[in-house]
Scaffold this motif. Structure first.
Motif, PDB file in Angstrom:
ATOM      1  N   PHE A  16     -30.529  26.985  28.011  1.00 45.39           N
ATOM      2  CA  PHE A  16     -30.516  25.550  27.341  1.00 45.39           C
ATOM      3  C   PHE A  16     -29.312  24.745  27.851  1.00 45.39           C
ATOM      4  N   ILE A  17     -28.290  25.163  27.777  1.00 47.18           N
ATOM      5  CA  ILE A  17     -27.094  24.459  28.056  1.00 47.18           C
ATOM      6  C   ILE A  17     -27.384  24.230  29.449  1.00 47.18           C
ATOM      7  N   SER A  18     -27.747  24.942  30.401  1.00 48.15           N
ATOM      8  CA  SER A  18     -28.306  24.826  31.892  1.00 48.15           C
ATOM      9  C   SER A  18     -29.224  23.840  32.096  1.00 48.15           C
ATOM     10  N   PHE A  19     -30.332  23.853  31.308  1.00 41.13           N
ATOM     11  CA  PHE A  19     -31.180  22.932  31.352  1.00 41.13           C
ATOM     12  C   PHE A  19     -30.975  21.557  31.121  1.00 41.13           C
ATOM     13  N   LEU A  20     -29.876  21.280  30.109  1.00 37.90           N
ATOM     14  CA  LEU A  20     -29.395  20.066  29.716  1.00 37.90           C
ATOM     15  C   LEU A  20     -28.543  19.500  30.965  1.00 37.90           C
ATOM     16  N   LEU A  21     -27.640  20.468  31.322  1.00 38.16           N
ATOM     17  CA  LEU A  21     -26.914  20.073  32.523  1.00 38.16           C
ATOM     18  C   LEU A  21     -27.292  19.558  33.622  1.00 38.16           C
ATOM     19  N   ILE A  22     -28.304  20.582  34.188  1.00 35.62           N
ATOM     20  CA  ILE A  22     -28.944  20.175  35.650  1.00 35.62           C
ATOM     21  C   ILE A  22     -30.021  19.031  35.323  1.00 35.62           C
ATOM     22  N   LEU A  33     -26.957  22.618  44.078  1.00 32.68           N
ATOM     23  CA  LEU A  33     -26.033  23.148  43.169  1.00 32.68           C
ATOM     24  C   LEU A  33     -26.999  23.253  41.869  1.00 32.68           C
ATOM     25  N   ALA A  34     -27.763  22.444  41.400  1.00 30.51           N
ATOM     26  CA  ALA A  34     -28.715  22.679  40.332  1.00 30.51           C
ATOM     27  C   ALA A  34     -29.469  23.805  40.294  1.00 30.51           C
ATOM     28  N   GLY A  35     -30.136  24.444  41.453  1.00 33.85           N
ATOM     29  CA  GLY A  35     -30.544  25.579  41.920  1.00 33.85           C
ATOM     30  C   GLY A  35     -29.546  26.582  41.542  1.00 33.85           C
ATOM     31  N   ILE A  36     -28.265  26.672  41.824  1.00 39.43           N
ATOM     32  CA  ILE A  36     -27.416  27.852  41.649  1.00 39.43           C
ATOM     33  C   ILE A  36     -27.154  27.861  40.078  1.00 39.43           C
ATOM     34  N   SER A  41     -26.982  30.766  35.012  1.00 39.89           N
ATOM     35  CA  SER A  41     -27.134  30.756  33.794  1.00 39.89           C
ATOM     36  C   SER A  41     -28.056  31.786  33.367  1.00 39.89           C
ATOM     37  N   ILE A  42     -29.197  32.177  33.928  1.00 36.76           N
ATOM     38  CA  ILE A  42     -30.074  33.142  33.651  1.00 36.76           C
ATOM     39  C   ILE A  42     -29.654  34.487  33.919  1.00 36.76           C
ATOM     40  N   GLY A  43     -28.662  34.523  35.118  1.00 33.38           N
ATOM     41  CA  GLY A  43     -27.778  35.634  35.169  1.00 33.38           C
ATOM     42  C   GLY A  43     -27.033  36.014  33.888  1.00 33.38           C
ATOM     43  N   ASN A 132     -35.534  26.486  33.773  1.00 29.94           N
ATOM     44  CA  ASN A 132     -34.827  26.762  32.894  1.00 29.94           C
ATOM     45  C   ASN A 132     -35.241  26.541  31.278  1.00 29.94           C
ATOM     46  N   LEU A 133     -35.858  25.146  31.170  1.00 31.66           N
ATOM     47  CA  LEU A 133     -36.540  25.020  30.092  1.00 31.66           C
ATOM     48  C   LEU A 133     -37.389  26.173  29.521  1.00 31.66           C
ATOM     49  N   PHE A 134     -38.343  26.472  30.476  1.00 29.60           N
ATOM     50  CA  PHE A 134     -39.361  27.502  30.130  1.00 29.60           C
ATOM     51  C   PHE A 134     -38.637  28.830  29.797  1.00 29.60           C
ATOM     52  N   THR A 135     -37.522  29.166  30.515  1.00 31.01           N
ATOM     53  CA  THR A 135     -37.040  30.321  29.947  1.00 31.01           C
ATOM     54  C   THR A 135     -36.063  30.280  28.591  1.00 31.01           C
ATOM     55  N   PHE A 136     -35.663  29.113  28.343  1.00 33.56           N
ATOM     56  CA  PHE A 136     -35.109  28.801  27.066  1.00 33.56           C
ATOM     57  C   PHE A 136     -36.081  29.016  25.984  1.00 33.56           C
ATOM     58  N   SER A 137     -37.227  28.343  26.375  1.00 33.94           N
ATOM     59  CA  SER A 137     -38.030  28.418  25.172  1.00 33.94           C
ATOM     60  C   SER A 137     -38.929  29.505  24.898  1.00 33.94           C
ATOM     61  N   MET A 138     -39.136  30.267  26.109  1.00 33.18           N
ATOM     62  CA  MET A 138     -39.511  31.634  26.042  1.00 33.18           C
ATOM     63  C   MET A 138     -38.831  32.478  25.184  1.00 33.18           C
ATOM     64  N   LEU A 139     -37.467  32.507  25.354  1.00 30.06           N
ATOM     65  CA  LEU A 139     -36.400  33.445  24.615  1.00 30.06           C
ATOM     66  C   LEU A 139     -36.393  33.072  23.194  1.00 30.06           C
ATOM     67  N   GLY A 140     -36.599  31.464  22.744  1.00 31.61           N
ATOM     68  CA  GLY A 140     -36.569  30.987  21.511  1.00 31.61           C
ATOM     69  C   GLY A 140     -37.899  31.603  20.685  1.00 31.61           C
TER      70      GLY A 140
END
Lengths: 645, 101
Positions: A16-22, A33-36, A41-43, A132-140
């Motif tokens: 989530f943080i990474s989603f907002l940041l990038i 850098l966005a990709g990295i 963050s997923i790592g 990233n948004l997807f991963t956050f939502s799925m985890l949520g």
């Protein structure tokens, strides 16, 4: 280490943080850098999820062999009134931990792979933002401790899926596919929402009556056996669960709401691997599993779930045999495997949880080998620049690593020992046999054979024989960053089946259901799989279309039906355009334009007429206004005079 | 001569003023009519002072204030009228209907 459970909220927080940041910042300055950042963050999430899993499954199970359901972190999100509160938090129980591990693992690998696959795309940063948004939502969604949070993240997942399917928004097909996916799943979610409302409507008075201090109306309440008994007593549980299942069926693409999934393949291939194969589409299965204690009290609904699952399973497998687009074949195979999971869930009960365990097990193994298949297909498409399997061929020598990993995935999904699919499919078939459901057992077995056939078909056609197009003769191996995820997933597909799964994830009675009691199932299962592979080799082994064309010609009509997916899209088209649009939407549109808009226009017209009359008293003459003023004063004085007493 | 005579007198004066304000065509006439109304008020102040509280002078002071305010008001009013006359070459109130728009 033990604290990891308390810090489980970090797992969805990182993406989530990474989603907002990038999304808001980094993307504009450096796409790379966005990709990295996204991948890192997923790592971090993945590391947390793994630690959590080790910690959680390290907890000693209680006397009945169950592990505790914990809510280590939550806060009141919406406070409607005394008692009616909705919390947002983290639920830790075996299946949520399982899903967290699966989602973060596949997501991490897909992020890594995408760094290679999406290189040079204009929307590189945007892509990682949505991923990233997807991963956050799925985890949520996975960790939701109550059904409202599930629903919120359920929709977020749908929205990010929409955004990613429509990633190539210059292409009309991608836009249409993203709309289709969103509308179909949204339509299904209507049922989900109604189900939630109904469940709340009948369940809430009972909840108020129970009066336990500090207990929220969440999953821990809903799955408590005492409360379930009370809910069953209301008589509305069945219908609300059926409605909730409708939402689940939409997300997990059960017949007849499956039509969006094949089209969703318009998105980038890594997205298909992550969202439309390994994670999002299992959300429906997960939801049913999450509410399984409720479902188990309504055998009719479960039976319905199970039959729909079986039908989807067979239906999709038959279509998959005839498709030429490699991603579509994989999409239909996903449908078919989701069908397996659903029908296994439908076979389970609290007394006989084998189907439940088998379903979750299949979810676990399927995530790895299906992601592998998609990523492998992505590597092929990347090299050949075509989705059509008839444009491929002879890639065995040109792409050795992709070939090997793809072969492992094909064997895994076909259910060949010792690959992951063998174990989970076996358990599903065993559950069918133990439950005495012969239709399911035979159906599952036949579909296993079909699965082997169509998977081997795309394998033979893309890797064997000789190149059938310029693209495939000039194909080259994918870059290292794409091969690493392939290799990791191949290893997981190899060892995933050896996990003593039922020790970790189970429900209800946990005495061993004799997971290996019957030897007839693995033998039959392997036999069918080998038959399927063999027949596929006979037809496609030489990389030519001669034999398959002969078969297609012989079956002419039937083949045409299957090839056109039983005309399901056309049926939908007919129902929506010819019936709903013409007989419902058109009259409503007429009513809206003429009656509703007419009423609005009428009030506007009346107001204007009235004002044009009243403007006549606006003379602009100060003396006229003076007269009004004096008259007004006089009237006021008279009124005061008469009312003073 | 008692209080009522004076009140009736000032009421008459005030009514004449109102009539003048509402009917005169000339802006100068309206200003004069306003003066009449102000003076009616000033008479009331002085008279009530005289008959209701003879040993105080508050009312008379207020009457003086009214005169001062009236003088200032006429000054401003006349200035506006002169500007108006320069533009329109007339002080006919009937032609001033820009409030309408």
């Amino acid at each position: 280490m033990h604290d990891m459970i308390a810090y489980a909220w970090l797992i969805p927080a990182f993406p989530f943080i990474s989603f907002l940041l990038i999304g808001l910042g980094v993307r504009l300055y450096s796409q790379k850098l966005a990709g990295i950042i996204a991948t890192l963050s997923i790592g971090a999430s993945f590391a947390c999820a793994l630690t959590l899993a080790i910690t959680y499954f390290g907890l000693a199970p209680d006397a009945e062999g169950l592990r505790p359901t914990l809510v280590p972190w939550s806060f009141i999100w919406v406070d409607y009134m005394e008692g009616l509160r909705v919390n947002l938090g983290i639920l830790v129980d075996p299946i949520s931990v399982l899903l967290m591990v699966v989602v973060t693992t596949v997501s991490l690998l897909v992020h890594l792979y995408s760094m290679g696959y999406m290189k040079g795309e204009t929307g590189y940063g945007r892509y990682f933002t949505w991923l990233n948004l997807f991963t956050f939502s799925m985890l949520g969604l996975v960790v939701a401790p109550n059904i409202i949070q599930t629903y919120v993240f359920w929709e977020l997942v749908g929205a990010s899926s929409f955004l990613l399917i429509g990633y190539y928004y210059e292409r009309g097909a991608a836009v249409a596919a993203s709309k289709k996916a969103f509308i179909v799943t949204r339509f299904a979610d209507l049922g989900f929402l109604l189900g939630i409302i109904l469940l709340g409507y009948v369940g809430y008075p009972l909840y108020q009556g129970s009066g336990v201090e500090g207990q929220l109306f969440d999953y821990t309440y809903l799955t408590n056996p005492q409360n379930i008994t009370a809910l069953v007593g209301t008589g509305f549980l069945g219908i609300s669960l059926l409605l909730i299942y409708m939402g689940a069926a939409g997300k997990s693409a059960m017949f007849p709401l499956h039509i969006w999934l094949p089209d969703a393949m318009e998105g980038p291939t890594p997205v298909s691997a992550l969202i439309h194969a390994a994670t999002m589409v299992v959300a429906g299965v997960y939801l049913v599993a999450r509410l399984f204690p409720l479902f188990s009290t309504t055998p009719d609904v479960l039976e319905f779930v199970s039959y729909v699952g079986l039908f989807t399973c067979a239906f999709a497998a038959i279509i998959a045999c005839t498709q030429d687009d490699i991603k579509r074949v994989l999409a239909f195979s996903t449908l078919s495997q989701l069908g397996y999971m659903m029908f296994a869930l439908g076979l389970a009960s609290m007394d006989q949880p084998l189907g439940y365990v088998a379903s979750m097990f299949h979810l676990f193994t399927h995530a790895f080998f299906k992601a592998l298949l998609f990523l492998g297909a992505g590597a092929i498409i990347h090299a050949v620049h075509s989705n059509d399997i008839w444009h491929m061929g002879g890639l065995k020598k040109l792409m050795p690593v992709t070939h090997l990993t793809f072969l492992i995935a094909v064997l895994a999904i076909s259910g060949i020992w010792p690959f992951a699919g063998f174990f989970s499919k076996d358990e599903i078939l065993l559950a069918a046999l133990q439950g005495g459901k012969n239709i399911h057992f035979i159906g599952g077995l036949l579909v296993a054979g079909l699965t082997a056939f169509y998977m081997a078909r795309i394998y033979f056609l893309s890797f064997w024989g000789s190149p059938r197009s310029k693209g495939s003769s000039h194909a080259h191996e994918a870059p290292l960053i794409m091969l690493i995820p392939l290799c990791v997933l191949a290893v997981l597909s190899l060892v995933g089946g050896w996990v003593p799964f039922s020790d970790y994830v189970t429900i209800g009675l946990t005495e061993h259901q004799g997971g290996h009691g019957s030897s007839i199932v693995p033998i039959l299962g392997s036999l069918v799989a080998i038959l399927g592979l063999g027949f596929s080799w006979f037809v496609y082994g030489r990389g030519e279309s001669a034999r398959s064309d002969a078969i297609a010609a012989k079956w002419g009509m039937v083949f045409g039906w299957i090839k056109n997916k039983f005309y399901m899209d056309e049926v939908y088209q007919f129902i929506t355009h010819q019936m709903i649009f013409r007989f419902v939407a058109t009259p409503i549109a007429w009513f809206d334009r003429n009656v509703v808009d007419g009423a609005v226009n009428l009030t506007g017209w009346l107001t204007r007429r009235a004002s044009s009359i009243f403007t006549l008293i606006q003379t602009g003459q100060a003396q006229t206004y003076g007269v009004w003023f004096v008259v007004g004063t006089g009237v006021t004085l008279i009124m005061l005079w008469f009312t003073k007493g | 001569m008692n209080l009522y005579h004076f009140i009736i007198f000032s009421l008459f004066l005030f009514s004449v003023g109102i009539y003048g304000v509402l009917t005169r065509r000339s802006a100068v006439g309206i200003l004069i009519a306003i003066e009449l109304m102000l003076n009616a008020g000033a008479i009331n102040l002085a008279v009530f002072n005289r008959y209701l509280a003879p040993d105080k002078v508050d009312g008379q002071i207020m009457a003086l204030f009214v005169m001062a305010v009236a003088a200032a008001e006429v000054l401003v009013g006349m200035a506006i009228l002169i500007m108006l006359f320069r533009r329109k070459k007339s002080v006919d109130i009937g032609q001033l209907d820009i409030l309408r728009h």
